[in-house]
Design an enzyme around this catalytic site. Structure first.
Site, PDB file in Angstrom:
ATOM      1  N   TYR A  65       0.856  -1.178   0.000  1.00 40.64           N
ATOM      2  CA  TYR A  65       0.000   0.000   0.000  1.00 40.64           C
ATOM      3  C   TYR A  65       0.893   1.229   0.000  1.00 40.64           C
ATOM      4  O   TYR A  65       1.516   1.555   1.011  1.00 40.64           O
ATOM      5  CB  TYR A  65      -0.906   0.026   1.230  1.00 40.64           C
ATOM      6  CG  TYR A  65      -1.943  -1.073   1.297  1.00 40.64           C
ATOM      7  CD1 TYR A  65      -2.303  -1.813   0.176  1.00 40.64           C
ATOM      8  CD2 TYR A  65      -2.580  -1.358   2.503  1.00 40.64           C
ATOM      9  CE1 TYR A  65      -3.256  -2.811   0.258  1.00 40.64           C
ATOM     10  CE2 TYR A  65      -3.544  -2.350   2.586  1.00 40.64           C
ATOM     11  CZ  TYR A  65      -3.872  -3.078   1.463  1.00 40.64           C
ATOM     12  OH  TYR A  65      -4.814  -4.061   1.546  1.00 40.64           O
ATOM     13  N   PHE A 210     -13.306  -3.734   1.531  1.00 42.78           N
ATOM     14  CA  PHE A 210     -14.246  -2.871   0.821  1.00 42.78           C
ATOM     15  C   PHE A 210     -15.666  -3.041   1.345  1.00 42.78           C
ATOM     16  O   PHE A 210     -16.622  -3.188   0.575  1.00 42.78           O
ATOM     17  CB  PHE A 210     -14.214  -3.127  -0.685  1.00 42.78           C
ATOM     18  CG  PHE A 210     -12.964  -2.644  -1.371  1.00 42.78           C
ATOM     19  CD1 PHE A 210     -12.061  -1.828  -0.710  1.00 42.78           C
ATOM     20  CD2 PHE A 210     -12.697  -2.999  -2.676  1.00 42.78           C
ATOM     21  CE1 PHE A 210     -10.902  -1.379  -1.340  1.00 42.78           C
ATOM     22  CE2 PHE A 210     -11.549  -2.557  -3.323  1.00 42.78           C
ATOM     23  CZ  PHE A 210     -10.649  -1.745  -2.659  1.00 42.78           C
ATOM     24  N   PRO A 211     -15.872  -3.032   2.670  1.00 44.61           N
ATOM     25  CA  PRO A 211     -17.232  -3.202   3.202  1.00 44.61           C
ATOM     26  C   PRO A 211     -18.165  -2.048   2.835  1.00 44.61           C
ATOM     27  O   PRO A 211     -19.384  -2.197   2.929  1.00 44.61           O
ATOM     28  CB  PRO A 211     -17.013  -3.290   4.714  1.00 44.61           C
ATOM     29  CG  PRO A 211     -15.746  -2.524   4.948  1.00 44.61           C
ATOM     30  CD  PRO A 211     -14.890  -2.826   3.757  1.00 44.61           C
ATOM     31  N   LEU A 212     -17.581  -0.913   2.429  1.00 43.83           N
ATOM     32  CA  LEU A 212     -18.396   0.215   1.978  1.00 43.83           C
ATOM     33  C   LEU A 212     -18.265   0.431   0.475  1.00 43.83           C
ATOM     34  O   LEU A 212     -18.641   1.476  -0.044  1.00 43.83           O
ATOM     35  CB  LEU A 212     -18.004   1.488   2.727  1.00 43.83           C
ATOM     36  CG  LEU A 212     -18.259   1.462   4.232  1.00 43.83           C
ATOM     37  CD1 LEU A 212     -17.728   2.718   4.894  1.00 43.83           C
ATOM     38  CD2 LEU A 212     -19.738   1.285   4.529  1.00 43.83           C
ATOM     39  N   GLY A 214     -15.343   0.298  -1.332  1.00 39.38           N
ATOM     40  CA  GLY A 214     -13.997   0.599  -1.770  1.00 39.38           C
ATOM     41  C   GLY A 214     -13.937   1.835  -2.640  1.00 39.38           C
ATOM     42  O   GLY A 214     -14.407   2.910  -2.273  1.00 39.38           O
ATOM     43  N   PHE A 215     -13.354   1.686  -3.842  1.00 35.12           N
ATOM     44  CA  PHE A 215     -13.196   2.832  -4.732  1.00 35.12           C
ATOM     45  C   PHE A 215     -14.516   3.260  -5.356  1.00 35.12           C
ATOM     46  O   PHE A 215     -14.612   4.328  -5.955  1.00 35.12           O
ATOM     47  CB  PHE A 215     -12.193   2.501  -5.838  1.00 35.12           C
ATOM     48  CG  PHE A 215     -10.821   2.187  -5.308  1.00 35.12           C
ATOM     49  CD1 PHE A 215     -10.096   3.130  -4.618  1.00 35.12           C
ATOM     50  CD2 PHE A 215     -10.265   0.931  -5.480  1.00 35.12           C
ATOM     51  CE1 PHE A 215      -8.841   2.854  -4.123  1.00 35.12           C
ATOM     52  CE2 PHE A 215      -9.014   0.637  -4.985  1.00 35.12           C
ATOM     53  CZ  PHE A 215      -8.287   1.599  -4.310  1.00 35.12           C
TER      54      PHE A 215
END
Length: 240
Positions: A65, A210-212, A214-215
């Site tokens: 990252y 990515f529970p929301l 992600g991008f």
């Protein structure tokens, strides 16, 4: 984090690591597209310190990252680490100079990745290392064997998996215990429902990334309406 234990905390199977169910994913502390430094490193430090102050004791990171950025921010903000803080890192990929994502699970690369994570996080041993796979047809046996050897050498304590299928999980578990699985999962992407039930039956943590969204954040008028009715934010409802 999904599993059949109590709503408050989770103990990774076969370990003495107990964490709150809500952790913190450090991926987007880096610059745009998870590449380069953040615009305001001090703000990133403040976010990490606030997360820990609010009770977060499980931080997910990776040396690819940034690359290297999130691990360096974590070390700068939180080292020496509070007792009970669990850092989970991920190996199996690297970033090129243009910001591309490249997979590599060769023994030499995985070893170098573990050593880089140890150095940048300033740790003598990594608590949990997730092996990041690339697709359903990738053979998991050789890279898992590499992680087992490093675990036996004392470089890491426990092994997890990321971006994996049920078949890959079974193949890995024939070689060594697996303490957690990290796959993409959220309110609208629920392909792993059956897998989550299988893992829960065996006490293995499922850690959604990515529970929301992600991008591409989850945006839904239906979700917004439910949130308004509950007096909560759409993000809170989606996580719940």
């Amino acid at each position: 984090m999904a599993n059949a234990q109590s709503a408050g905390r989770f103990t990774f199977p076969g370990t003495d690591i107990s964490v709150a169910r809500m952790g913190y994913g450090a991926m987007q502390l880096a610059g745009p597209h998870v590449f380069g430094p953040p615009a305001d490193p001090e703000e990133a430090h403040a976010v990490l310190r606030e997360a820990v102050a609010l009770g977060v004791d499980h931080i997910d990171t990776s040396d690819f990252y940034g690359p290297h950025v999130t691990n360096e921010l974590i070390r700068e903000a939180l080292h020496p680490y509070a007792p009970g803080l669990t850092l989970v890192t991920k190996i199996g990929a690297w970033r090129d100079a243009a910001g591309g994502w490249n997979l590599d699970r060769s023994p030499a690369f995985l070893r170098r990745s573990v050593e880089d994570n140890l150095k940048r996080l300033d740790l003598a041993r990594l608590g949990i290392v997730n092996l990041r796979m690339g697709g359903p047809d990738d053979d998991i046996r050789e890279p898992i064997g590499t992680l087992v050897r490093m675990r036996d050498e004392g470089l890491l304590a426990h092994i997890g998996l990321s971006n994996v299928t049920a078949g890959q999980i079974r193949a890995a578990r024939e070689i060594t215990p697996i303490v957690c699985v990290q796959n993409q999962y959220n309110l609208v992407l629920r392909d792993d429902d059956a897998l989550i039930d299988e893992l829960a039956a065996d006490g293995i943590a499922y850690v959604p990334f990515f529970p929301l969204g992600g991008f591409s954040p989850i945006q839904s008028e239906g979700l917004a309406a439910v949130a308004r009715g509950l007096g909560r934010s759409p993000q809170q409802v989606a996580l719940a």
